[in-house]
Design an enzyme around this catalytic site. Sequence first.
Site, PDB file in Angstrom:
ATOM      1  N   GLY A 270       0.869  -1.178  -0.006  1.00 53.57           N
ATOM      2  CA  GLY A 270      -0.071  -0.006  -0.119  1.00 53.57           C
ATOM      3  C   GLY A 270       0.582   1.356  -0.037  1.00 53.57           C
ATOM      4  O   GLY A 270       0.437   2.235   0.335  1.00 53.57           O
TER       5      GLY A 270
ATOM      6  N   ASN B 122       1.795   2.901  -2.462  1.00 51.21           N
ATOM      7  CA  ASN B 122       1.090   3.966  -3.494  1.00 51.21           C
ATOM      8  C   ASN B 122      -0.233   4.562  -3.000  1.00 51.21           C
ATOM      9  O   ASN B 122      -0.492   5.755  -3.163  1.00 51.21           O
ATOM     10  CB  ASN B 122       0.469   3.221  -4.734  1.00 51.21           C
ATOM     11  CG  ASN B 122       1.919   3.070  -5.841  1.00 51.21           C
ATOM     12  OD1 ASN B 122       2.346   4.235  -6.224  1.00 51.21           O
ATOM     13  ND2 ASN B 122       2.508   2.027  -5.733  1.00 51.21           N
TER      14      ASN B 122
ATOM     15  N   MET C 193      -3.673  -7.076  -7.457  1.00 52.81           N
ATOM     16  CA  MET C 193      -3.099  -8.136  -8.226  1.00 52.81           C
ATOM     17  C   MET C 193      -4.331  -9.258  -9.038  1.00 52.81           C
ATOM     18  O   MET C 193      -4.063 -10.055  -9.446  1.00 52.81           O
ATOM     19  CB  MET C 193      -2.157  -8.910  -7.471  1.00 52.81           C
ATOM     20  CG  MET C 193      -0.728  -7.846  -6.834  1.00 52.81           C
ATOM     21  SD  MET C 193      -0.075  -6.788  -8.279  1.00 52.81           S
ATOM     22  CE  MET C 193       1.085  -7.840  -8.950  1.00 52.81           C
ATOM     23  N   LYS C 194      -5.433  -8.614  -8.613  1.00 55.76           N
ATOM     24  CA  LYS C 194      -6.526  -9.445  -9.310  1.00 55.76           C
ATOM     25  C   LYS C 194      -7.021  -9.127 -10.593  1.00 55.76           C
ATOM     26  O   LYS C 194      -7.005  -7.701 -10.839  1.00 55.76           O
ATOM     27  CB  LYS C 194      -7.479  -9.506  -8.212  1.00 55.76           C
ATOM     28  CG  LYS C 194      -8.592 -10.722  -8.590  1.00 55.76           C
ATOM     29  CD  LYS C 194      -8.771 -11.676  -7.633  1.00 55.76           C
ATOM     30  CE  LYS C 194      -9.512 -12.691  -7.932  1.00 55.76           C
ATOM     31  NZ  LYS C 194      -9.025 -14.011  -7.884  1.00 55.76           N
ATOM     32  N   ILE C 195      -7.076  -9.917 -11.584  1.00 55.95           N
ATOM     33  CA  ILE C 195      -7.593  -9.500 -13.032  1.00 55.95           C
ATOM     34  C   ILE C 195      -8.970  -9.014 -12.610  1.00 55.95           C
ATOM     35  O   ILE C 195     -10.086  -9.786 -11.970  1.00 55.95           O
ATOM     36  CB  ILE C 195      -7.523 -10.438 -13.801  1.00 55.95           C
ATOM     37  CG1 ILE C 195      -6.160 -11.091 -14.045  1.00 55.95           C
ATOM     38  CG2 ILE C 195      -8.430 -10.241 -15.147  1.00 55.95           C
ATOM     39  CD1 ILE C 195      -5.368 -10.343 -15.115  1.00 55.95           C
TER      40      ILE C 195
ATOM     41  N   ASN D  81      -4.905   2.362 -13.617  1.00 55.58           N
ATOM     42  CA  ASN D  81      -3.947   1.060 -13.029  1.00 55.58           C
ATOM     43  C   ASN D  81      -2.619   1.811 -12.822  1.00 55.58           C
ATOM     44  O   ASN D  81      -2.089   2.703 -13.969  1.00 55.58           O
ATOM     45  CB  ASN D  81      -3.754  -0.103 -13.847  1.00 55.58           C
ATOM     46  CG  ASN D  81      -2.980  -1.119 -13.241  1.00 55.58           C
ATOM     47  OD1 ASN D  81      -2.966  -1.260 -11.761  1.00 55.58           O
ATOM     48  ND2 ASN D  81      -2.600  -1.646 -13.952  1.00 55.58           N
TER      49      ASN D  81
ATOM     50  N   HIS E 145       1.468   0.395 -13.244  1.00 53.83           N
ATOM     51  CA  HIS E 145       2.306  -0.656 -13.653  1.00 53.83           C
ATOM     52  C   HIS E 145       3.890  -0.312 -13.521  1.00 53.83           C
ATOM     53  O   HIS E 145       3.993   0.578 -14.091  1.00 53.83           O
ATOM     54  CB  HIS E 145       1.871  -1.298 -14.962  1.00 53.83           C
ATOM     55  CG  HIS E 145       2.420  -2.424 -15.224  1.00 53.83           C
ATOM     56  ND1 HIS E 145       2.030  -3.540 -14.539  1.00 53.83           N
ATOM     57  CD2 HIS E 145       3.679  -2.909 -16.134  1.00 53.83           C
ATOM     58  CE1 HIS E 145       2.964  -4.671 -15.060  1.00 53.83           C
ATOM     59  NE2 HIS E 145       3.859  -4.321 -15.995  1.00 53.83           N
TER      60      HIS E 145
HETATM   61  C1  GAR Z   1       3.659  -1.404  -7.289  1.00 54.42           C
HETATM   62  O1  GAR Z   1       4.905  -1.273  -7.612  1.00 54.42           O
HETATM   63  C2  GAR Z   1       2.541  -1.496  -8.727  1.00 54.42           C
HETATM   64  O2  GAR Z   1       3.580  -0.876  -9.877  1.00 54.42           O
HETATM   65  C3  GAR Z   1       2.746  -2.873  -8.656  1.00 54.42           C
HETATM   66  O3  GAR Z   1       2.411  -3.420  -7.344  1.00 54.42           O
HETATM   67  C4  GAR Z   1       3.242  -2.505  -6.565  1.00 54.42           C
HETATM   68  C5  GAR Z   1       2.455  -2.148  -5.318  1.00 54.42           C
HETATM   69  O4  GAR Z   1       3.150  -1.519  -4.231  1.00 54.42           O
HETATM   70  N1  GAR Z   1       1.468  -3.436  -9.649  1.00 54.42           N
HETATM   71  C6  GAR Z   1       1.378  -4.191 -10.409  1.00 54.42           C
HETATM   72  O5  GAR Z   1       2.518  -5.136 -10.386  1.00 54.42           O
HETATM   73  C7  GAR Z   1       0.393  -4.434 -11.244  1.00 54.42           C
HETATM   74  N2  GAR Z   1       0.497  -5.217 -12.330  1.00 54.42           N
HETATM   75  P1  GAR Z   1       2.173  -0.950  -3.183  1.00 54.42           P
HETATM   76  O6  GAR Z   1       1.539  -1.909  -2.453  1.00 54.42           O
HETATM   77  O7  GAR Z   1       3.583  -0.633  -1.997  1.00 54.42           O
HETATM   78  O8  GAR Z   1       1.838   0.286  -3.463  1.00 54.42           O
END
Ligand code: GAR
Length: 187
Positions: free
Chosen positions: A14, A16, A88-90, A105, A107
């Site tokens: 979390g 972000n 991470m769920k589609i 999103n 990425h």
């Molecule tokens: C982030 O780096 C995001 O880009 C990635 O998960 C991480 C979550 O970090 N997302 C993906 O890979 C989606 N395909 P966080 O929970 O610390 O925000």
Amino acid sequence: MVRKKACIFISGYGSNLKSLIHRSRENNFPINVSLVISDKFNAKGILHAKKNSIPYLIVNTKKRNFENLILKKIKRYKISVIFLAGYMKIISKNFIFNFRNKIVNIHPSLLPKFKGLNTYQRILKQNEKQTGCTVHYVNEKLDSGRIILKKSFFIKKGDNEKILKKKTQKLEHKAFPEAVIKIYRYN
Ligand code: GAR
């Protein structure tokens, strides 16, 4: 300015979510983080919701109708935009249909390169010179919707997965709020 009510979807740490909550304290930030949804009951990110008194919902994705429960909650909270912050769920086509052009999103690669999982591992294997992060709208195809913005950095000799992740996420914490501002600049 009337702030849009945003819902943030998470599955993990979390960081972000934290940065979006932090930025939403600023006067002119276009969104208010009004709801957090997690598909993992032990996601660390839920703590950020708790700490900031933001309502949250933990969904059991083993239940067939779990997305309907999310939709119901989102409607109840009058959410107008969804940000996937490490979710991470589609997301199903039906769900996307209900929120067309309103799901965004982040990425950890420079899309369209390295869609999907194990991003850092594949980036290193390909000997990329640069990497970064991309904020984009969600459509029916994985990591393929319209790009809102990208941020990049040069990979240094000796950078491993852990270092790439750290550098990428540092950029993400700037990119996601910047993308939010960009989305609403002309609205
Ligand atoms: C982030 O780096 C995001 O880009 C990635 O998960 C991480 C979550 O970090 N997302 C993906 O890979 C989606 N395909 P966080 O929970 O610390 O925000």
